[in-house]
Motif scaffolding. Structure first.
Motif, PDB file in Angstrom:
ATOM      1  N   TRP A  26     -44.475  13.613  15.570  1.00  0.00           N
ATOM      2  CA  TRP A  26     -44.646  12.476  16.479  1.00  0.00           C
ATOM      3  C   TRP A  26     -45.576  12.861  17.629  1.00  0.00           C
ATOM      4  O   TRP A  26     -46.487  12.115  17.976  1.00  0.00           O
ATOM      5  N   ARG A  27     -45.359  14.045  18.211  1.00  0.00           N
ATOM      6  CA  ARG A  27     -46.223  14.501  19.308  1.00  0.00           C
ATOM      7  C   ARG A  27     -47.641  14.751  18.825  1.00  0.00           C
ATOM      8  O   ARG A  27     -48.610  14.472  19.553  1.00  0.00           O
ATOM      9  N   MET A  37     -49.302  11.417  18.680  1.00  0.00           N
ATOM     10  CA  MET A  37     -49.587  10.928  20.032  1.00  0.00           C
ATOM     11  C   MET A  37     -50.825  11.627  20.598  1.00  0.00           C
ATOM     12  O   MET A  37     -51.702  10.988  21.181  1.00  0.00           O
TER      13      MET A  37
END
Length: 136
Positions: free
Chosen positions: A94-95, A98
């Motif tokens: 997820w990071r 992002m």
């Protein structure tokens, strides 16, 4: 410059990876989570360079800290017979997305600005050409 270093690192990694011995199944989950944690740190470093707030101490501590934490979660999960490492994978991926979104937005905006500048310069040149032809 940094992208050239990344490209060289990827090429070297691919060449060395072709000649490296196979990792046993026992250690493959450790290696996978360590690679994902390292990639998260690399994308975070690139994003922080773009945001102009890169700090080498934070990058190094995050690089090794994330990898160690992820490996410890994998070890704990194997001892408990629970796939705890999946939580680390979800968070790191997820990071990464992002940070990749930040990187993408930066370069799309930079590319758009470059196109606008070229169009503005072309219009200005056309206007000066018109003025010169009207005066003559």
């Amino acid at each position: 410059m940094i992208f050239i270093a990344i490209l060289i690192g990827c090429i070297l990694g691919a060449i060395l990876g072709l000649n490296a011995p196979m990792i046993s199944y026992t250690y493959s989950s450790y290696l996978a989570i360590a690679i994902i944690a390292a990639l998260d740190s690399v994308f975070g470093g690139i994003a922080s360079i773009i945001k102009k707030n890169f700090d080498l101490k934070i990058f190094i501590s995050g690089f090794f800290g994330n990898a160690i934490l992820a490996i410890l979660l994998t070890i704990l999960g194997q001892k408990l017979n629970v796939d705890i490492y999946l939580a680390a994978i979800v968070v790191f991926v997820w990071r990464m997305f992002m940070n990749l979104g930040t990187i993408r937005r930066y370069y799309v905006e930079k590319w758009s600005d470059m196109i606008k500048e070229k169009a503005t310069a072309k219009k200005a040149k056309e206007n000066t050409d018109k003025e010169k032809s009207e005066k003559a």
